[in-house]
Design a protein around this motif. Structure first.
Motif, mmCIF file in Angstrom:
data_model
loop_
_atom_site.group_PDB
_atom_site.id
_atom_site.type_symbol
_atom_site.label_atom_id
_atom_site.label_comp_id
_atom_site.label_asym_id
_atom_site.label_seq_id
_atom_site.Cartn_x
_atom_site.Cartn_y
_atom_site.Cartn_z
ATOM 1 N N LEU A 100 39.711 36.023 43.228
ATOM 2 C CA LEU A 100 40.149 35.512 41.919
ATOM 3 C C LEU A 100 41.094 36.499 41.233
ATOM 4 C CD1 LEU A 100 36.833 33.946 40.564
ATOM 5 C CD2 LEU A 100 38.905 32.731 41.275
ATOM 6 N N PHE A 150 33.402 30.767 48.959
ATOM 7 C CA PHE A 150 33.068 32.099 48.449
ATOM 8 C C PHE A 150 32.346 32.031 47.106
ATOM 9 C CE2 PHE A 150 37.000 32.678 50.963
ATOM 10 C CZ PHE A 150 36.479 33.454 51.987
ATOM 11 N N GLY A 151 31.823 30.854 46.757
ATOM 12 C CA GLY A 151 31.125 30.720 45.494
ATOM 13 C C GLY A 151 32.043 30.579 44.298
ATOM 14 N N ILE A 152 33.322 30.293 44.536
ATOM 15 C CA ILE A 152 34.294 30.118 43.453
ATOM 16 C C ILE A 152 34.307 28.655 43.019
ATOM 17 C CG2 ILE A 152 36.743 30.211 42.853
ATOM 18 C CD1 ILE A 152 37.021 32.477 44.913
ATOM 19 N N HIS A 153 34.294 28.430 41.722
ATOM 20 C CA HIS A 153 34.344 27.050 41.217
ATOM 21 C C HIS A 153 35.388 26.949 40.110
ATOM 22 C CE1 HIS A 153 32.191 28.166 37.498
ATOM 23 N NE2 HIS A 153 31.446 28.945 38.270
ATOM 24 N N ILE A 162 32.609 32.360 39.122
ATOM 25 C CA ILE A 162 31.872 32.699 40.330
ATOM 26 C C ILE A 162 30.450 32.167 40.191
ATOM 27 C CG2 ILE A 162 31.058 34.557 41.830
ATOM 28 C CD1 ILE A 162 33.347 36.273 40.821
ATOM 29 N N ALA A 180 35.325 44.793 40.861
ATOM 30 C CA ALA A 180 34.593 44.253 42.009
ATOM 31 C C ALA A 180 33.603 45.268 42.562
ATOM 32 C CB ALA A 180 35.579 43.837 43.099
ATOM 33 N N SER A 214 26.446 32.849 44.633
ATOM 34 C CA SER A 214 27.489 33.209 45.591
ATOM 35 C C SER A 214 26.969 34.264 46.559
ATOM 36 C CB SER A 214 28.728 33.744 44.857
ATOM 37 O OG SER A 214 29.678 34.254 45.770
ATOM 38 N N PRO A 266 33.965 36.543 36.122
ATOM 39 C CA PRO A 266 32.643 36.080 36.562
ATOM 40 C C PRO A 266 32.292 34.661 36.145
ATOM 41 C CG PRO A 266 32.505 38.328 35.767
ATOM 42 C CD PRO A 266 33.874 37.831 35.410
ATOM 43 N N ALA A 294 34.502 37.333 46.124
ATOM 44 C CA ALA A 294 34.962 36.255 45.249
ATOM 45 C C ALA A 294 35.730 36.821 44.063
ATOM 46 C CB ALA A 294 33.775 35.435 44.770
ATOM 47 N N PHE A 295 35.249 37.939 43.522
ATOM 48 C CA PHE A 295 35.916 38.586 42.387
ATOM 49 C C PHE A 295 37.307 39.051 42.796
ATOM 50 C CE2 PHE A 295 36.922 41.372 39.013
ATOM 51 C CZ PHE A 295 36.059 41.129 37.956
ATOM 52 N N LYS A 335 29.701 38.058 45.947
ATOM 53 C CA LYS A 335 30.355 38.069 44.640
ATOM 54 C C LYS A 335 31.528 39.039 44.563
ATOM 55 C CE LYS A 335 26.324 36.417 42.090
ATOM 56 N NZ LYS A 335 25.310 36.688 41.043
#
Length: 221
Positions: free
Chosen positions: A164, A2-5, A150, A59, A154, A147, A160-161, A157
């Motif tokens: 998180l 989901f573009g989360i790092h 993210i 979000a 992503s 953010p 992903a928000f 987003k």
């Protein structure tokens, strides 16, 4: 995913941020000390629901309005500050249960053995919810903090928000319930007398007044 790092760093940072003192921690500790772990848990669940309001709003882009509109920020800030002050005044006006007007020594001694009037768990739940949901600083915190974890590319987003935000909230609830357990244990071991409990409640009321005034005087960043 989901573009989360840097998820581990996010979790550790979130736990450290939850350790910082604030109105949420004060409310949880006060209600637990006054009425036991169930009351503290009710306050915690209310705070968690208030946090989810900010997560979903951020979000969906609604919280961005608070960061760009001075008028919107001021309105929400004053509403939140007014409610926190209202809670503080209520704590300052707390009385012993069934306290009467009889000021004879025997009557005063009898009242000294009674606990402060308890609040319904539903009331405590909504106290936690409103004190958190009406605080624009929480909205700005999520906009600034989440953010960073993210990825710019992503594909989704908002999702992903939300993920998180839910992780942060779950960790916060775990910490808050640990705080409830610690406060309940400490209260039982110290065997706090009702009169001391009453004045502790009033002291916390003074702190809530100070926090409300601090929020009212805060600036938009």
């Amino acid at each position: 995913m989901f573009g989360i790092h840097d998820l581990t760093l996010f979790i550790i940072s979130g736990l450290l941020l939850n350790l910082m003192p604030g109105p949420d921690n004060l409310l949880i500790m006060t209600r637990t000390a006054m009425q036991g772990w169930r009351a503290g848990s009710a306050a915690t669940l209310g705070i968690g629901l208030g946090t989810m309001v900010h997560v979903l709003a951020a979000a969906l882009g609604l919280s961005a309005v608070l960061s760009t509109s001075a008028a919107a920020f001021t309105v929400v800030k004053w509403i939140g500050a007014a409610y926190i002050v209202y809670m503080g005044i209520g704590m300052l006006h707390a009385k012993l249960r069934n306290a009467g007007d009889d000021t004879t020594p025997s009557a005063m001694a009898a009242r000294a053995g009674r606990a402060a009037k308890p609040l319904a768990w539903r009331t405590i739940f909504f106290q936690g919810f409103l004190s958190n949901a009406l605080n624009p600083k929480v909205a700005l915190f999520f906009l600034a903090f989440v953010p960073q974890f993210i990825a710019a590319d992503s594909g989704n987003k908002p999702l992903a928000f939300i993920i998180l935000g839910c992780i942060f909230n779950i960790n916060g609830m775990l910490y808050c319930h640990a705080l409830v357990a610690f406060t309940a244990f400490a209260s039982a071991r110290l065997n706090i007398k009702p009169v001391v409990s009453l004045w502790l409640n009033r002291t916390m009321g003074g702190l809530f007044l100070a926090l409300g005034m601090r929020l009212a005087l805060s600036e938009q960043h």
